[in-house]
Design an enzyme around this catalytic site. Structure first.
Site, PDB file in Angstrom:
ATOM      1  N   CYS A 195      -0.889   3.493  -6.590  1.00 22.21           N
ATOM      2  CA  CYS A 195      -1.753   3.006  -5.502  1.00 22.21           C
ATOM      3  C   CYS A 195      -2.119   1.580  -6.106  1.00 22.21           C
ATOM      4  CB  CYS A 195      -3.129   3.821  -5.550  1.00 22.21           C
ATOM      5  SG  CYS A 195      -4.395   3.073  -4.609  1.00 22.21           S
ATOM      6  N   CYS A 201       0.972  -1.312  -0.112  1.00 23.69           N
ATOM      7  CA  CYS A 201      -0.059  -0.074  -0.253  1.00 23.69           C
ATOM      8  C   CYS A 201       0.839   1.332   0.222  1.00 23.69           C
ATOM      9  CB  CYS A 201      -0.875  -0.125   1.172  1.00 23.69           C
ATOM     10  SG  CYS A 201      -1.915   1.312   1.586  1.00 23.69           S
TER      11      CYS A 201
HETATM   12  N1  DGL Z   1      -3.970   0.394  -2.064  1.00 19.28           N
HETATM   13  C1  DGL Z   1      -3.652   1.775  -1.485  1.00 19.28           C
HETATM   14  C2  DGL Z   1      -2.266   2.312  -1.971  1.00 19.28           C
HETATM   15  O1  DGL Z   1      -1.665   1.497  -2.671  1.00 19.28           O
HETATM   16  C3  DGL Z   1      -4.496   2.517  -0.881  1.00 19.28           C
HETATM   17  C4  DGL Z   1      -5.982   2.567  -1.113  1.00 19.28           C
HETATM   18  C5  DGL Z   1      -6.803   3.375  -0.213  1.00 19.28           C
HETATM   19  O2  DGL Z   1      -7.113   2.572   0.926  1.00 19.28           O
HETATM   20  O3  DGL Z   1      -7.106   4.592  -0.331  1.00 19.28           O
HETATM   21  O4  DGL Z   1      -2.165   3.327  -1.907  1.00 19.28           O
END
Ligand code: DGL
Length: 271
Positions: free
Chosen positions: A182, A70
């Protein structure tokens, strides 16, 4: 070898998907913080609290390494913070450095898309100060994509409408590279291909994160295993991956949902 992978939700499955191929003999724990997704619209303090809980959970499960799949969570978890834990913690950041190194010399600009927290975060701005000396990188916060991804909506014209609206003030024809900053954004490659010109390169941080994981584990084995073998493991039937949603074992319904995401990732392999 046991590897913990976590994300605010199902975005990090795209990292798991690759990790399953690269380290076929490892056992994985995948933690989606479904109670708190989206992180990209939370405060730094809230996100740090979630990360602490998840890391504690992973350590109890005796993992050998933890991957923060993430970008948003990594953006608020500083280096000092990561080094206080007894196992290696591998974070992710938008692959801007890689994009500039590979394509910076070509004419045109680079667009980095991520969540609002990542886009506003000091971490990304410090990185840009270092690597974007010629000011060729633009930033776009696309939180709506996280919502589409969480709903499992991969195939709706609403996504196209959303992207067209959010990117209407960007010089789309000028981009030579698009950085997916993301992990939730990986599911929508077909739409990016429609939005950008034919020669645009797409870069995400997944391969780099797995490489870093392999280095930390000092792992030299296994090249890849085939997609069908991977798909069998998504069901969790062979004990290769144990899934948790905010610390709770997943239900049969969640498992079905996870499988749909993994199948979407399989499909993306061929576009
Ligand atoms: N999947 C996450 C990232 O790579 C974040 C998505 C979220 O929860 O806003 O930043």
């Amino acid at each position: 070898m046991r590897v913990g992978i976590f994300d605010s939700g199902i975005g990090g499955l795209s990292v798991l998907h690759q990790a399953l191929r690269r380290i076929p003999e490892a056992e994985f724990i995948y933690y989606a913080d479904e109670e708190h997704v989206p992180y990209g619209e939370k405060t730094e303090k809230q996100i740090k609290g979630y990360i602490n809980e998840i890391i504690k959970f992973m350590l109890k499960k005796q993992v050998d390494a933890i991957v923060i799949a993430c970008n948003t969570a990594t953006s608020v978890a500083t280096k000092e913070y990561r080094s206080k834990f007894p196992v290696p913690i591998i974070g992710m950041e938008p692959a801007v450095k890689q994009a500039v190194e590979l394509y910076g010399h070509l004419p045109g600009r680079i667009l980095v898309a991520a969540t609002p927290v990542t886009i506003a975060g000091d971490k990304l701005h410090h990185l840009l100060e270092k690597v974007d000396r010629e000011d060729k990188v633009d930033l776009a916060a696309l939180p709506g994509l996280v919502r589409f991804a969480e709903k499992g909506d991969f195939d709706t014209e609403e996504i196209m409408k959303y992207l067209t609206k959010e990117l209407k003030h960007y010089p789309l024809h000028k981009y030579k590279a698009f950085v997916l900053g993301c992990t939730h954004f990986n599911y929508f490659m077909a739409y990016y291909k429609r939005i950008f010109s034919e020669n645009v390169k797409f870069i995400d941080g997944n391969a780099g994160t797995i490489r870093q994981l392999l280095r930390k584990l000092e792992y030299t084995g296994g090249e890849s295993c085939n997609t069908l073998a991977d798909t069998a493991s998504y069901n969790g039937d062979d004990g290769k991956v144990t899934f948790y949603f905010s610390g709770k074992p997943v239900t049969a319904g969640d498992r079905k949902r996870i499988k749909a995401y993994m199948e979407q990732l399989d499909r993306l392999d061929s576009i």
